[in-house]
Write a protein that holds these residues in place. Structure first.
Motif, PDB file in Angstrom:
ATOM      1  N   ALA A  96       1.999  -0.566  -1.931  1.00 26.34           N
ATOM      2  CA  ALA A  96       2.309  -1.414  -0.960  1.00 26.34           C
ATOM      3  C   ALA A  96       1.660  -1.099   0.108  1.00 26.34           C
ATOM      4  O   ALA A  96       1.945  -1.853   1.388  1.00 26.34           O
ATOM      5  CB  ALA A  96       4.510  -0.268  -0.468  1.00 26.34           C
ATOM      6  N   TYR A  97       0.910   0.293   0.655  1.00 23.27           N
ATOM      7  CA  TYR A  97       0.364   0.555   1.256  1.00 23.27           C
ATOM      8  C   TYR A  97      -1.185  -0.854   1.633  1.00 23.27           C
ATOM      9  O   TYR A  97      -1.290  -1.559   2.448  1.00 23.27           O
ATOM     10  CB  TYR A  97      -0.768   1.284   1.156  1.00 23.27           C
ATOM     11  N   ILE A  98      -1.389  -1.715   0.795  1.00 23.90           N
ATOM     12  CA  ILE A  98      -2.510  -2.549   0.937  1.00 23.90           C
ATOM     13  C   ILE A  98      -1.406  -3.569   0.900  1.00 23.90           C
ATOM     14  O   ILE A  98      -1.481  -4.994   2.005  1.00 23.90           O
ATOM     15  CB  ILE A  98      -2.980  -3.117  -0.367  1.00 23.90           C
ATOM     16  N   GLU A  99      -0.012  -4.017   0.451  1.00 25.54           N
ATOM     17  CA  GLU A  99       0.270  -4.987   0.399  1.00 25.54           C
ATOM     18  C   GLU A  99       1.187  -5.449   2.546  1.00 25.54           C
ATOM     19  O   GLU A  99       1.221  -6.550   1.953  1.00 25.54           O
ATOM     20  CB  GLU A  99       1.855  -4.790  -0.026  1.00 25.54           C
ATOM     21  N   HIS A 100       1.296  -4.590   2.762  1.00 24.43           N
ATOM     22  CA  HIS A 100       1.697  -4.145   4.454  1.00 24.43           C
ATOM     23  C   HIS A 100       0.707  -4.462   5.596  1.00 24.43           C
ATOM     24  O   HIS A 100       1.156  -4.007   6.353  1.00 24.43           O
ATOM     25  CB  HIS A 100       3.069  -3.327   4.254  1.00 24.43           C
ATOM     26  N   LYS A 101      -0.852  -4.410   4.873  1.00 28.89           N
ATOM     27  CA  LYS A 101      -1.693  -3.676   5.734  1.00 28.89           C
ATOM     28  C   LYS A 101      -1.781  -2.502   5.974  1.00 28.89           C
ATOM     29  O   LYS A 101      -2.062  -2.995   7.583  1.00 28.89           O
ATOM     30  CB  LYS A 101      -2.247  -5.380   6.811  1.00 28.89           C
ATOM     31  N   LEU A 102      -1.361  -2.262   5.985  1.00 29.24           N
ATOM     32  CA  LEU A 102      -0.907   0.025   6.446  1.00 29.24           C
ATOM     33  C   LEU A 102      -2.488  -0.191   7.320  1.00 29.24           C
ATOM     34  O   LEU A 102      -2.090   0.569   7.596  1.00 29.24           O
ATOM     35  CB  LEU A 102       0.268   0.733   5.982  1.00 29.24           C
ATOM     36  N   GLY A 103      -3.389   0.051   6.214  1.00 27.73           N
ATOM     37  CA  GLY A 103      -5.101  -0.028   6.755  1.00 27.73           C
ATOM     38  C   GLY A 103      -5.332  -0.385   8.489  1.00 27.73           C
ATOM     39  O   GLY A 103      -5.908   0.491   8.773  1.00 27.73           O
ATOM     40  N   GLU A 104      -4.632  -0.818   8.640  1.00 32.05           N
ATOM     41  CA  GLU A 104      -5.163  -2.468   9.624  1.00 32.05           C
ATOM     42  C   GLU A 104      -4.450  -1.359  10.439  1.00 32.05           C
ATOM     43  O   GLU A 104      -4.838  -1.284  12.312  1.00 32.05           O
ATOM     44  CB  GLU A 104      -4.601  -3.532   9.787  1.00 32.05           C
ATOM     45  N   THR A 105      -3.369  -0.757  10.696  1.00 34.52           N
ATOM     46  CA  THR A 105      -2.737   0.196  12.126  1.00 34.52           C
ATOM     47  C   THR A 105      -3.788   1.128  12.148  1.00 34.52           C
ATOM     48  O   THR A 105      -3.957   1.806  13.783  1.00 34.52           O
ATOM     49  CB  THR A 105      -1.675   0.987  11.335  1.00 34.52           C
ATOM     50  N   GLY A 106      -4.693   1.457  11.370  1.00 31.56           N
ATOM     51  CA  GLY A 106      -6.142   2.468  10.958  1.00 31.56           C
ATOM     52  C   GLY A 106      -5.472   4.204  12.047  1.00 31.56           C
ATOM     53  O   GLY A 106      -6.206   4.778  11.905  1.00 31.56           O
ATOM     54  N   GLN A 107      -4.253   4.269  11.476  1.00 27.91           N
ATOM     55  CA  GLN A 107      -3.720   5.151  11.652  1.00 27.91           C
ATOM     56  C   GLN A 107      -3.200   5.800   9.296  1.00 27.91           C
ATOM     57  O   GLN A 107      -3.477   5.349   8.720  1.00 27.91           O
ATOM     58  CB  GLN A 107      -1.947   5.159  11.588  1.00 27.91           C
ATOM     59  N   LEU A 108      -3.723   7.112   9.855  1.00 34.27           N
ATOM     60  CA  LEU A 108      -3.487   7.696   8.375  1.00 34.27           C
ATOM     61  C   LEU A 108      -1.542   7.989   8.433  1.00 34.27           C
ATOM     62  O   LEU A 108      -1.322   7.462   8.837  1.00 34.27           O
ATOM     63  CB  LEU A 108      -3.710   9.314   8.331  1.00 34.27           C
ATOM     64  N   GLN A 109      -1.257   6.450   6.850  1.00 35.11           N
ATOM     65  CA  GLN A 109      -0.465   6.839   6.359  1.00 35.11           C
ATOM     66  C   GLN A 109       0.299   7.971   5.721  1.00 35.11           C
ATOM     67  O   GLN A 109      -0.878   8.299   5.060  1.00 35.11           O
ATOM     68  CB  GLN A 109      -0.082   5.499   5.698  1.00 35.11           C
ATOM     69  N   LYS A 110       1.649   8.991   5.938  1.00 32.75           N
ATOM     70  CA  LYS A 110       1.939  10.110   5.483  1.00 32.75           C
ATOM     71  C   LYS A 110       3.374   9.571   4.666  1.00 32.75           C
ATOM     72  O   LYS A 110       4.259   9.905   6.063  1.00 32.75           O
ATOM     73  CB  LYS A 110       1.801  11.335   6.076  1.00 32.75           C
ATOM     74  N   LEU A 111       3.259   9.259   3.506  1.00 34.11           N
ATOM     75  CA  LEU A 111       4.496   8.510   2.948  1.00 34.11           C
ATOM     76  C   LEU A 111       5.001   9.500   1.846  1.00 34.11           C
ATOM     77  O   LEU A 111       4.305  10.491   1.044  1.00 34.11           O
ATOM     78  CB  LEU A 111       4.374   7.633   2.528  1.00 34.11           C
ATOM     79  N   TYR A 112       6.427   9.619   1.976  1.00 38.03           N
ATOM     80  CA  TYR A 112       6.954  10.497   0.389  1.00 38.03           C
ATOM     81  C   TYR A 112       7.929   9.792   0.072  1.00 38.03           C
ATOM     82  O   TYR A 112       8.548   8.846   0.521  1.00 38.03           O
ATOM     83  CB  TYR A 112       7.991  11.735   1.274  1.00 38.03           C
ATOM     84  N   TYR A 113       8.258  10.024  -1.272  1.00 38.57           N
ATOM     85  CA  TYR A 113       9.402   8.872  -1.668  1.00 38.57           C
ATOM     86  C   TYR A 113      10.340  10.471  -2.838  1.00 38.57           C
ATOM     87  O   TYR A 113      10.104  11.103  -2.921  1.00 38.57           O
ATOM     88  CB  TYR A 113       8.899   8.170  -2.179  1.00 38.57           C
ATOM     89  N   ILE A 114      11.413   9.879  -3.149  1.00 41.63           N
ATOM     90  CA  ILE A 114      12.357  10.631  -4.200  1.00 41.63           C
ATOM     91  C   ILE A 114      12.770   9.591  -5.059  1.00 41.63           C
ATOM     92  O   ILE A 114      13.632   8.524  -4.656  1.00 41.63           O
ATOM     93  CB  ILE A 114      13.410  11.072  -3.542  1.00 41.63           C
ATOM     94  N   GLY A 115      12.619   9.998  -6.004  1.00 41.01           N
ATOM     95  CA  GLY A 115      13.227   8.473  -7.281  1.00 41.01           C
ATOM     96  C   GLY A 115      13.161   8.530  -9.207  1.00 41.01           C
ATOM     97  O   GLY A 115      12.298   9.847  -8.493  1.00 41.01           O
ATOM     98  N   PRO A 116      13.901   7.914  -9.068  1.00 42.57           N
ATOM     99  CA  PRO A 116      13.107   7.788 -11.204  1.00 42.57           C
ATOM    100  C   PRO A 116      12.045   7.618 -11.309  1.00 42.57           C
ATOM    101  O   PRO A 116      11.207   6.481 -10.765  1.00 42.57           O
ATOM    102  CB  PRO A 116      14.777   6.876 -11.546  1.00 42.57           C
ATOM    103  N   GLN A 117      11.455   7.735 -12.755  1.00 47.66           N
ATOM    104  CA  GLN A 117      10.454   7.077 -13.323  1.00 47.66           C
ATOM    105  C   GLN A 117      10.594   6.819 -14.739  1.00 47.66           C
ATOM    106  O   GLN A 117      11.382   8.133 -15.531  1.00 47.66           O
ATOM    107  CB  GLN A 117       9.250   8.221 -12.990  1.00 47.66           C
TER     108      GLN A 117
END
Length: 432
Positions: A96-117
RNA sequence: GCGGCUAUAGUUCAGCGGCAGAACGCCUGACUGUGGCUCAGGAUGUCGUGGGUUCGAUCCCCACUAGCCGCCCCA
């Protein structure tokens, strides 16, 4: 015909246990918020190649534990696609980071998730085929500081805080560095070479591991093998200088923050993407599944699945195991069932409509209200009320006419006449 | 995927080749409106599923399914 049951390795979570799950999730969200993490929700299934390339073809997870199926084409122009229920969530987050080009923001992305695996393993205590993880990732371009050892230390400090705030006692942080992927490959060969002449003196499992997967020899629990294992090469001695420096910075920050950890030279993790810092928080009382959570740095993962350079570090907490641990701790304590503030007992079915109206009034101001049924005799209403609520509110002809309700507090046994206008305030006061 | 142990009432568990048991829980018990503690009475059930042995199987045998423990691996 046999009755339908939840399929093997899956289970239903029922009250009151779900209250504990919600509590844990709420504490986790609150802690993550203080560290300025945002929530990400990725799909529960992904293209199979994401996991093959991200987690690693040769890992057990990918080679034998995935739920994979061919999603067949529905039109001439459409191709069939191999899909897989996610066995872990880091690969999906990085995708998702790659797909939404989050790196282009230049910001550190801090993401959490909760869910089934989902992993198709043999179920055991603390191991399910549908299991739940709470995880977080810190990822970004190097210019945003994603490679900094401070990020590693901050993640570990956050996890220590989370476990403490959940009331988990007796956890241990095991910490190691596996260096670069080149370091790890060199170490694997060094181990293999060191084991070859001496493996025959070890347990049967180790003799097999020495050939198939030397790293796993380090996990051996047979007491007689321990002195031999202690003398095997350590990965720390094969790390490149930059990794050594990185690790030293992580431990220095942990020392400064007062987060206790144990250096574990044997900690090797099973996913291909880990680099440098790896860690586990373990807890006794979970049997063979003693890892409450695990994680590490993955500086090459983004590039491995076709993205930009985006170093990161993350972890996954086994929610099921957290629940087991807390339940075991609470065995010593009395856990009172949840109680409503009031139980409304209509006297006779003619009172039912008025009872709903009263319940609505109380619930709207935030009180938890259980609603009885006018077909019950008063004795039965009392029995039901005593099990579910702190107080019973009797609503009969007299009360309806006078507007003065009869309230009995079960903790004190005192019965009071309360004007309807004062009822909510009366019930809101904790009984003494 | 491999090995060991287990499966009986809502729950925790006894039991026996010949009518299915305990505890807790549940239901009922004068009265047109008073629970808890106690008392009296009551219902618990395809004895995991399917085969086999036997006059007869909940019990013995086999298979399957599921759970637990260990291995593998992982959260």
């Amino acid at each position: 015909m046999s009755t339908l049951k939840a399929v093997r390795g899956t289970r239903d979570l029922l009250p009151p246990e779900t209250a504990l799950w919600n509590h844990i999730e709420a504490v986790a969200r609150a802690v993550f918020a203080r560290y300025n993490f945002g929530e990400i929700r990725t799909p529960i299934f992904e293209d199979t190649s994401l996991f093959a390339r991200g987690v690693g073809e040769e890992t057990d997870i990918v080679s034998k534990e995935m739920y994979t199926w061919e999603d067949r084409a529905r039109a001439q122009s459409e191709k069939s696609q191999s899909l897989t229920l996610r066995p872990e969530n880091t690969a999906g987050v990085v995708r998702a980071y790659i797909e939404h080009k989050l790196g282009e923001t230049g910001q550190l992305q801090k993401l959490y998730y909760i869910g089934p695996q989902f992993r198709r393993e043999r179920p055991q205590k603390g191991r399910y085929r549908q299991f739940f993880q709470i995880g977080a990732e810190v990822i970004g371009p190097p210019s945003a500081g994603s490679e900094s050892p401070l990020r590693d230390a901050e993640i570990l400090e956050m996890l220590a805080t989370l476990l403490d705030e959940l009331g988990i006692t007796g956890w241990t942080l095991q910490l190691n560095s596996v260096g670069s992927s080149a370091d790890r490959a060199r170490y694997n060969e060094a181990l293999r070479a060191a084991l070859e002449p001496i493996a025959h003196t070890m347990c049967a499992d180790c003799q097999r591991r020495a050939v198939t997967n030397p790293l796993r020899v380090l996990d051996c629990k047979v007491p007689e093998d321990q002195p031999i294992i202690e003398k095997l090469p350590r990965i720390v001695d094969l790390l490149d200088p930059a990794s050594v420096e990185h690790f030293a910075a992580v431990t220095a920050a942990l020392d400064a923050a007062g987060v206790p950890y144990t250096r574990n030279h044997r900690l090797v993790r099973g996913l291909d993407y880990y680099t440098r810092t790896t860690f586990e928080f373990t807890h006794g009382g979970l049997g063979a599944q003693n890892a409450l959570l695990g994680g590490g740095r993955y500086d090459g993962l983004s590039e491995a699945i076709g993205g930009p350079k985006a170093p990161g570090i993350g972890f996954a907490i086994g929610l099921d195991r957290l629940v087991l641990t807390l339940q075991a701790q609470e065995l010593n304590q009395e856990s009172a069932p949840p109680q409503a503030d009031a139980y409304i007992a209509p006297l006779g079915e003619a009172m039912n409509a008025a009872a709903l109206s009263l319940a609505r009034e109380l619930r709207r101001v935030g009180l938890a209200v259980e609603l009885g049924d006018g077909s019950f005799r008063l004795k039965k209403s009392f029995e039901a009320a005593d099990k579910t609520a702190r107080c019973i509110v009797i609503l009969g002809e007299d009360e309806l006419q006078s507007g003065i309700l009869t309230v009995k507090d079960f903790s004190t046994g005192t019965q009071t006449k309360v004007p309807r206008a004062d009822l909510a305030a009366f019930l809101a006061e904790p009984s003494k």
